[in-house]
Design an enzyme around this catalytic site. Structure first.
Site, PDB file in Angstrom:
ATOM      1  N   HIS A   1       0.842  -1.208   0.000  1.00 51.92           N
ATOM      2  CA  HIS A   1       0.000   0.000   0.000  1.00 51.92           C
ATOM      3  C   HIS A   1       0.876   1.256   0.000  1.00 51.92           C
ATOM      4  O   HIS A   1       1.755   1.398   0.824  1.00 51.92           O
ATOM      5  CB  HIS A   1      -0.892   0.026   1.247  1.00 51.92           C
ATOM      6  CG  HIS A   1      -2.073  -0.897   1.153  1.00 51.92           C
ATOM      7  ND1 HIS A   1      -3.198  -0.745   1.911  1.00 51.92           N
ATOM      8  CD2 HIS A   1      -2.294  -1.967   0.356  1.00 51.92           C
ATOM      9  CE1 HIS A   1      -4.071  -1.694   1.601  1.00 51.92           C
ATOM     10  NE2 HIS A   1      -3.540  -2.449   0.664  1.00 51.92           N
TER      11      HIS A   1
ATOM     12  N   TYR B   1      -9.038   5.493   7.760  1.00 57.98           N
ATOM     13  CA  TYR B   1      -9.074   5.896   9.167  1.00 57.98           C
ATOM     14  C   TYR B   1     -10.131   6.989   9.285  1.00 57.98           C
ATOM     15  O   TYR B   1     -10.014   8.025   8.622  1.00 57.98           O
ATOM     16  CB  TYR B   1      -7.727   6.453   9.613  1.00 57.98           C
ATOM     17  CG  TYR B   1      -6.647   5.400   9.780  1.00 57.98           C
ATOM     18  CD1 TYR B   1      -6.387   4.838  11.026  1.00 57.98           C
ATOM     19  CD2 TYR B   1      -5.873   4.975   8.705  1.00 57.98           C
ATOM     20  CE1 TYR B   1      -5.392   3.877  11.201  1.00 57.98           C
ATOM     21  CE2 TYR B   1      -4.883   4.015   8.866  1.00 57.98           C
ATOM     22  CZ  TYR B   1      -4.648   3.472  10.122  1.00 57.98           C
ATOM     23  OH  TYR B   1      -3.665   2.521  10.284  1.00 57.98           O
TER      24      TYR B   1
ATOM     25  N   PRO C   1      -3.315   0.724  18.953  1.00 57.97           N
ATOM     26  CA  PRO C   1      -3.087   0.219  17.598  1.00 57.97           C
ATOM     27  C   PRO C   1      -3.285   1.243  16.471  1.00 57.97           C
ATOM     28  O   PRO C   1      -2.998   0.939  15.312  1.00 57.97           O
ATOM     29  CB  PRO C   1      -4.095  -0.926  17.468  1.00 57.97           C
ATOM     30  CG  PRO C   1      -5.114  -0.699  18.516  1.00 57.97           C
ATOM     31  CD  PRO C   1      -4.462   0.071  19.613  1.00 57.97           C
TER      32      PRO C   1
ATOM     33  N   LYS D   1       1.860   0.355  15.061  1.00 57.48           N
ATOM     34  CA  LYS D   1       3.289   0.312  15.379  1.00 57.48           C
ATOM     35  C   LYS D   1       3.737  -0.877  16.244  1.00 57.48           C
ATOM     36  O   LYS D   1       4.935  -1.146  16.347  1.00 57.48           O
ATOM     37  CB  LYS D   1       3.684   1.613  16.131  1.00 57.48           C
ATOM     38  CG  LYS D   1       3.696   2.841  15.254  1.00 57.48           C
ATOM     39  CD  LYS D   1       4.932   2.889  14.390  1.00 57.48           C
ATOM     40  CE  LYS D   1       4.845   3.879  13.261  1.00 57.48           C
ATOM     41  NZ  LYS D   1       4.482   3.308  11.965  1.00 57.48           N
TER      42      LYS D   1
ATOM     43  N   TYR E   1       4.144   7.052   9.695  1.00 58.18           N
ATOM     44  CA  TYR E   1       3.320   5.870   9.419  1.00 58.18           C
ATOM     45  C   TYR E   1       4.140   4.779   8.722  1.00 58.18           C
ATOM     46  O   TYR E   1       4.036   3.607   9.091  1.00 58.18           O
ATOM     47  CB  TYR E   1       2.101   6.256   8.573  1.00 58.18           C
ATOM     48  CG  TYR E   1       1.068   5.160   8.526  1.00 58.18           C
ATOM     49  CD1 TYR E   1       0.096   5.060   9.514  1.00 58.18           C
ATOM     50  CD2 TYR E   1       1.066   4.217   7.507  1.00 58.18           C
ATOM     51  CE1 TYR E   1      -0.852   4.034   9.489  1.00 58.18           C
ATOM     52  CE2 TYR E   1       0.132   3.188   7.476  1.00 58.18           C
ATOM     53  CZ  TYR E   1      -0.827   3.118   8.461  1.00 58.18           C
ATOM     54  OH  TYR E   1      -1.760   2.098   8.440  1.00 58.18           O
TER      55      TYR E   1
HETATM   56  P1  RFL Z   1       2.806 -11.284  21.871  1.00 53.42           P
HETATM   57  O1  RFL Z   1       2.285 -11.403  20.496  1.00 53.42           O
HETATM   58  O2  RFL Z   1       1.886 -10.915  22.966  1.00 53.42           O
HETATM   59  O3  RFL Z   1       3.496 -12.690  22.205  1.00 53.42           O
HETATM   60  C1  RFL Z   1       3.953 -13.015  23.503  1.00 53.42           C
HETATM   61  C2  RFL Z   1       3.922 -14.537  23.667  1.00 53.42           C
HETATM   62  O4  RFL Z   1       4.408 -14.875  24.968  1.00 53.42           O
HETATM   63  C3  RFL Z   1       3.575 -15.875  25.531  1.00 53.42           C
HETATM   64  N1  RFL Z   1       3.701 -15.832  26.998  1.00 53.42           N
HETATM   65  C4  RFL Z   1       4.444 -16.711  27.707  1.00 53.42           C
HETATM   66  N2  RFL Z   1       5.203 -17.732  27.324  1.00 53.42           N
HETATM   67  C5  RFL Z   1       5.836 -18.428  28.298  1.00 53.42           C
HETATM   68  N3  RFL Z   1       5.732 -18.141  29.627  1.00 53.42           N
HETATM   69  C6  RFL Z   1       4.958 -17.120  30.040  1.00 53.42           C
HETATM   70  N4  RFL Z   1       4.857 -16.842  31.333  1.00 53.42           N
HETATM   71  C7  RFL Z   1       4.292 -16.343  29.066  1.00 53.42           C
HETATM   72  N5  RFL Z   1       3.471 -15.263  29.128  1.00 53.42           N
HETATM   73  C8  RFL Z   1       3.125 -14.968  27.863  1.00 53.42           C
HETATM   74  C9  RFL Z   1       2.192 -15.514  25.010  1.00 53.42           C
HETATM   75  O5  RFL Z   1       1.314 -16.643  25.072  1.00 53.42           O
HETATM   76  C10 RFL Z   1       2.499 -15.079  23.586  1.00 53.42           C
HETATM   77  O6  RFL Z   1       2.455 -16.162  22.676  1.00 53.42           O
HETATM   78  O7  RFL Z   1       4.027 -10.255  21.951  1.00 53.42           O
HETATM   79  P2  RFL Z   1       5.179  -9.930  20.844  1.00 53.42           P
HETATM   80  O8  RFL Z   1       5.753 -11.205  20.282  1.00 53.42           O
HETATM   81  O9  RFL Z   1       6.075  -8.949  21.476  1.00 53.42           O
HETATM   82  O10 RFL Z   1       4.410  -9.267  19.622  1.00 53.42           O
HETATM   83  C11 RFL Z   1       3.794  -8.009  19.754  1.00 53.42           C
HETATM   84  C12 RFL Z   1       2.571  -7.896  18.844  1.00 53.42           C
HETATM   85  O11 RFL Z   1       1.750  -9.035  19.069  1.00 53.42           O
HETATM   86  C13 RFL Z   1       1.763  -6.606  19.077  1.00 53.42           C
HETATM   87  O12 RFL Z   1       2.620  -5.516  19.316  1.00 53.42           O
HETATM   88  C14 RFL Z   1       0.868  -6.249  17.886  1.00 53.42           C
HETATM   89  O13 RFL Z   1      -0.124  -7.219  17.698  1.00 53.42           O
HETATM   90  C15 RFL Z   1       0.187  -4.880  18.093  1.00 53.42           C
HETATM   91  N6  RFL Z   1      -0.765  -4.518  17.033  1.00 53.42           N
HETATM   92  C16 RFL Z   1      -0.328  -3.998  15.825  1.00 53.42           C
HETATM   93  N7  RFL Z   1       0.986  -3.850  15.583  1.00 53.42           N
HETATM   94  C17 RFL Z   1       1.417  -3.420  14.358  1.00 53.42           C
HETATM   95  O14 RFL Z   1       2.646  -3.285  14.185  1.00 53.42           O
HETATM   96  N8  RFL Z   1       0.563  -3.116  13.314  1.00 53.42           N
HETATM   97  C18 RFL Z   1      -0.782  -3.243  13.477  1.00 53.42           C
HETATM   98  O15 RFL Z   1      -1.520  -3.022  12.513  1.00 53.42           O
HETATM   99  C19 RFL Z   1      -1.276  -3.664  14.773  1.00 53.42           C
HETATM  100  N9  RFL Z   1      -2.595  -3.810  14.981  1.00 53.42           N
HETATM  101  C20 RFL Z   1      -2.156  -4.669  17.237  1.00 53.42           C
HETATM  102  C21 RFL Z   1      -3.039  -4.298  16.177  1.00 53.42           C
HETATM  103  C22 RFL Z   1      -2.647  -5.184  18.436  1.00 53.42           C
HETATM  104  C23 RFL Z   1      -4.013  -5.319  18.607  1.00 53.42           C
HETATM  105  N10 RFL Z   1      -4.447  -5.868  19.840  1.00 53.42           N
HETATM  106  C24 RFL Z   1      -5.426  -6.871  19.954  1.00 53.42           C
HETATM  107  C25 RFL Z   1      -3.725  -5.602  21.067  1.00 53.42           C
HETATM  108  C26 RFL Z   1      -4.401  -4.426  16.341  1.00 53.42           C
HETATM  109  C27 RFL Z   1      -4.898  -4.901  17.557  1.00 53.42           C
HETATM  110  C28 RFL Z   1      -6.394  -4.978  17.699  1.00 53.42           C
HETATM  111  C1  PHB Z   2      -5.282  -4.214  11.138  1.00 51.98           C
HETATM  112  O1  PHB Z   2      -5.372  -4.496   9.922  1.00 51.98           O
HETATM  113  O2  PHB Z   2      -5.574  -5.020  12.012  1.00 51.98           O
HETATM  114  C2  PHB Z   2      -4.835  -2.855  11.516  1.00 51.98           C
HETATM  115  C3  PHB Z   2      -4.420  -1.970  10.537  1.00 51.98           C
HETATM  116  C4  PHB Z   2      -4.016  -0.686  10.891  1.00 51.98           C
HETATM  117  C5  PHB Z   2      -4.009  -0.315  12.224  1.00 51.98           C
HETATM  118  C6  PHB Z   2      -4.415  -1.218  13.201  1.00 51.98           C
HETATM  119  C7  PHB Z   2      -4.837  -2.488  12.848  1.00 51.98           C
HETATM  120  O3  PHB Z   2      -3.637   0.948  12.543  1.00 51.98           O
END
Ligand code: RFL
Ligand code: PHB
Length: 398
Positions: free
Chosen positions: A72, A205, A297, A301, A389
């Site tokens: 994109h 957005y 989110p 980032k 971004y």
């Molecule tokens: P995670 O993915 O939480 O993984 C951590 C892992 O550790 C395990 N764990 C344990 N394992 C062993 N012993 C323990 N005591 C433990 N405690 C926990 C867990 O089960 C898990 O498997 O962290 P990690 O790897 O640092 O990754 C980070 C990302 O997951 C997170 O930052 C992103 O998902 C955030 N996020 C977004 N980031 C982006 O860069 N672009 C996006 O578009 C974006 N959209 C989002 C998002 C996060 C969202 N939510 C639900 C918070 C959209 C949403 C809705």
């Molecule tokens: C997503 O596709 O889940 C998504 C995209 C952009 C954002 C957050 C989440 O800023």
């Protein structure tokens, strides 16, 4: 049992670190509390910065992403019922983002690890970290055996805390050695995933008087949509029909008409939070990704920051083993935090601009609309948005 680097958590941070270390010949073991299906069932990030894409290539797991991911070069900002395109590609001198789900990144990393014959311990219980203030850290955990839990002790050189916001690593640091900064937002995001074509070929957005909305996607046939909701809302309260009606009410008339609805295949509510723990190194234990920081989110980032922490950490560990230099390890925390705080600022700013807060009121709404009007019509302001971004370069400010 012994390994060089014990990695706690098999989310994207832990798996990417494991992959980069294994490719550099550094022995590591990944220990995860949940099952593989649970880890793959979490629908999260969708937008990857170029820096993250490059890193996945470096880790040798980029092939499917380049085949199936969507490149994109812009996104739409919708306010006062009209859409305005931010041409990221032109504004940043040729940079794009990649729309490719976190689930797929995780799956690619899991498959690469399996193909290389590197182990992941899933369903580990009672994981605990010890002696990271000495040269001989230890990780203890239990696995299921035929007749109950089997205890394990893993000796290592370093522990990587990649265990997310609710993990055990940050929680094991004595309170006087860590400072936490936090901001909790007074609303959540209700998200759904549905097998319907995206309403537009780029992300939208939206700032509206009813609250924020985001139209995203996973492919040409799978959409990911979010609406700002109340913190107290429960997913069960939101039927698919209620979600689609709310989303449509927050779109411009054309998008509202083009919106294709269908049954949701996932629906969840995420609270929004900004959080940073400092420092990110405690002797021989490092924190990386959501274990150390959370962003709302809105700026997409979270996963991208996790990837850059892992880049810095893998380089530091490789430097330690290959060159016997502690420079990278000693700089790890400061280097990460410099980048993290810029992403924290951007995510906080973008969240504040796009959402309806309890005290937004008529005045607040007008001010947001004035800022948005400025943002989309001033080249300087649009460029600042686009530059953040797509992600700042790894060496930004050096
Ligand atoms: P995670 O993915 O939480 O993984 C951590 C892992 O550790 C395990 N764990 C344990 N394992 C062993 N012993 C323990 N005591 C433990 N405690 C926990 C867990 O089960 C898990 O498997 O962290 P990690 O790897 O640092 O990754 C980070 C990302 O997951 C997170 O930052 C992103 O998902 C955030 N996020 C977004 N980031 C982006 O860069 N672009 C996006 O578009 C974006 N959209 C989002 C998002 C996060 C969202 N939510 C639900 C918070 C959209 C949403 C809705
Ligand atoms: C997503 O596709 O889940 C998504 C995209 C952009 C954002 C957050 C989440 O800023």
């Amino acid at each position: 049992m012994r390994t060089q680097v014990a990695i706690i958590g098999a989310g994207p941070s832990g798996l990417l670190l494991g992959q980069l270390l294994s490719r550099a010949g550094i022995d590591n073991l990944v220990i995860e509390r949940q099952s593989p299906d649970y880890v793959l069932g979490r629908i999260r990030a969708g937008v990857l910065e170029q820096v993250c894409v490059d890193l996945l290539d470096e880790a040798g797991v980029g092939e499917r992403m380049h085949r199936e991911g969507l490149v994109h070069g812009g996104f739409d900002m919708l306010f006062k019922g009209k859409r305005h395109r931010i041409d990221m590609f032109t504004l940043t001198g040729g940079k794009n983002v990649m729309v490719y789900g976190q689930t797929e990144v995780t799956r690619d990393l899991m498959n690469a690890r399996m193909a290389a014959g590197q182990p992941i311990v899933y369903n580990a219980a009672n994981v605990s970290v010890h002696d990271f203030d000495t040269t001989h850290p230890v990780v203890r955990y239990e696995t299921d055996g035929a007749v109950g839990k089997v205890p394990h002790e893993l000796a290592c050189d370093f522990i990587a805390g990649c265990d997310g916001f609710h993990g055990v690593c940050r929680a094991s640091v004595p309170a006087q050695s860590i400072t936490e900064y936090e901001k909790v937002y007074p609303f959540g995001w209700l998200g759904i995933l549905a097998d319907v074509p995206p309403v537009s070929h780029e992300l939208i957005y939206a700032n509206t008087e009813r609250g924020f909305a985001l139209c995203s996607m996973r492919s040409a046939t799978r959409s990911r949509y979010y609406v700002q909701c109340d913190l107290g809302d429960k997913v069960e309260q939101w039927s698919d029909d209620a979600f689609w009606a709310e989303l449509r009410s927050r779109l411009d008339p054309q998008a509202g008409e083009q919106l294709v609805t269908g049954p949701s295949i996932e629906k969840s509510i995420a609270p929004l939070r900004s959080f940073v723990a400092e420092p990110m190194r405690f002797g021989r234990m490092f924190l990386a990704g959501d274990a150390a920081h959370i962003v709302p989110p809105t700026g997409a980032k979270g996963l991208n920051l996790a990837a850059t922490d892992v880049k810095y950490l893998s380089s530091a560990l490789i430097e330690h083993y290959r060159e016997h230099s502690a420079a990278g390890i000693d700089n790890y925390s400061e280097r990460c935090l410099r980048r993290i705080w810029k992403a924290e600022r951007f995510s906080w700013w973008f969240t504040s601009l796009m959402h309806r807060f309890p005290d937004t009121g008529g005045f607040g709404q007008k001010v947001q609309e004035a800022e948005l009007d400025y943002l989309v019509h001033s080249q300087a302001a649009s460029r600042a948005l686009a530059e953040n971004y797509v992600g700042l370069p790894l060496n930004f400010g050096d």
